[in-house]
Design a protein around this motif. Structure first.
Motif, PDB file in Angstrom:
ATOM      1  N   UNK B 186      18.102  89.491-113.398  1.00 54.29           N
ATOM      2  CA  UNK B 186      18.971  88.921-114.430  1.00 54.29           C
ATOM      3  C   UNK B 186      18.630  87.441-114.519  1.00 54.29           C
ATOM      4  N   UNK B 187      18.271  87.004-115.723  1.00 50.12           N
ATOM      5  CA  UNK B 187      17.877  85.607-115.929  1.00 50.12           C
ATOM      6  C   UNK B 187      18.866  84.996-116.923  1.00 50.12           C
ATOM      7  N   UNK B 188      19.481  83.882-116.542  1.00 50.36           N
ATOM      8  CA  UNK B 188      20.500  83.238-117.390  1.00 50.36           C
ATOM      9  C   UNK B 188      20.131  81.778-117.590  1.00 50.36           C
ATOM     10  N   UNK B 189      20.149  81.326-118.823  1.00 46.97           N
ATOM     11  CA  UNK B 189      19.940  79.908-119.127  1.00 46.97           C
ATOM     12  C   UNK B 189      21.180  79.374-119.830  1.00 46.97           C
ATOM     13  N   UNK B 190      21.686  78.247-119.339  1.00 48.25           N
ATOM     14  CA  UNK B 190      22.888  77.658-119.941  1.00 48.25           C
ATOM     15  C   UNK B 190      22.847  76.149-119.786  1.00 48.25           C
TER      16      UNK B 190
END
Lengths: 255, 255
Positions: B186-190
């Protein structure tokens, strides 16, 4: 009943697969787990000895036991009794005369290199690091030179009983070099191996990759039967027994 | 001079990045190395705090120092003085007012799951294992529901100062779920994160993947602002700070 099991293990803390007079072996740790589950300690036959510090992704072993646990339940039962660095991946029944070592058609080894000026905090146990840039195109060309039926004495460490008996001809059916970013993988499949053969083969390919040997030199090195002509023996920690190929009947019932 | 460094570290043995009254922090270990190389112990500004046990592939930090070592030589110099589980990957000069935390446009986190009945002997420190099959197509659909500017209070652990100040709106620009064999990432960018936000987000996606939540439920969970509606907080060991994005001028001279 004859059980064939596939194991993965981190060999860092072990003196190799085979039971040794000194040092903790994977086989002894496995037998302890087996004894806890079965209440018996059968002899086990491993597909290979593997040296101290060598890892396995798909090691095969077999043992005979009168066991009431159906094979498909063995992995979980055994894993609850084994150290965390040894895991049983699968189990099945095989014919009574099956022997994990003698029945093996081919064994495939993987050698992993981290080709980077900087070590990885995560993979230092499982990669041999080479800081200088390796030319993997040159390495792949050289790798093709190992394929075929050859006398591999030049890739055999001293002290080998096979060498003492003049039994140094093996057939490599596949030898490839691939790069993904700073990770270089050497995959070798053969019908058998001499002592330290994969680690010397990998060391020779790295000499080619570093530009210190010519990709066309492999034939001459093999023909020389001279260990001094080949590259260095790379460390055990980069070496993995990848898998073993058998000719087996369809798996028997799961109960 | 203001130095920006990128680090990778295995967080297993640390209480997080930030210096803490109790426990060994990555920052303190880094400062020890810095002091050995520079003879000074400058304050360091990290891009993030990261919790105990969280790892980093591309952590960014900066510090001011009058240093005679050119930036490109810093990684090797520092790595010789740092513990093996912390590595400096790169170093460069940045404008004097650059701050690794406030200058960050976005931060990307990776959560790694081993979706297998059997643990890996190699990766147990870096993957959270979930034995039951996860439907990653469902997870990917749910992940899209997190993208955008939202109030993420439902994904915030208690004890967060941001929550106490009502500052819980963030923008997720990307959230993807991919599977390679038994590995789910799971890759999350914020633009920013609340306390434990990625671990709760990952836990929520796993509820969807296991069939216990609907992929369409994300909007309602966020709108509820109720932590109780989201999934569990997954363990730190699967979490990696992947990289940080900055808007920086072309790198200055290498000498």
């Amino acid at each position: 009943m004859n059980y064939l099991l596939t194991l993965a293990y981190d060999g860092t803390e072990y003196c190799g697969f085979q039971v040794q007079p000194n040092g903790r072996s994977v086989a002894a740790a496995f037998q302890d787990g087996l004894e806890a589950v079965l209440g018996a300690r059968p002899d086990i036959k491993g597909c290979s000895r593997t040296d101290a510090g060598v890892h396995a992704l798909g090691f095969a072993l077999n043992f005979h036991a009168d066991c009431k646990i159906p094979p498909f339940k063995l992995p979980l039962a055994l894993n609850s009794r084994l150290p965390r660095d040894i895991r049983v991946l699968s189990a099945r029944l095989v014919p009574e005369d099956f022997h994990a070592r003698y029945a093996a058609h081919t064994k495939t080894y993987l050698y992993r290199i981290l080709n980077s000026a900087i070590d990885s905090p995560f993979d230092a146990r499982y990669y041999h690091r080479i800081p200088g840039r390796l030319d993997t195109d040159r390495m792949a060309k050289a790798a093709a030179g190992f394929v075929g039926r050859h006398d591999f004495l030049a890739l055999c460490a001293s002290g080998s009983s096979a060498a003492a008996h003049g039994d140094t001809v093996r057939t490599i059916t596949d030898c490839t070099v691939t790069r993904k970013g700073d990770r270089v993988e050497i995959l070798v499949t053969a019908d058998g191996y001499l002592y330290n053969m994969v680690r010397i083969l990998a060391g020779t390919l790295c000499e080619v990759g570093a530009g210190r040997m010519d990709p066309g030199a492999i034939g001459g090195i093999l023909a020389s039967r001279d260990r001094g002509r080949a590259g260095p023996t790379l460390p055990a920690k980069g070496l993995f027994l990848h898998h073993v190929s058998y000719d087996l009947p369809e798996e028997e019932t799961r109960g």
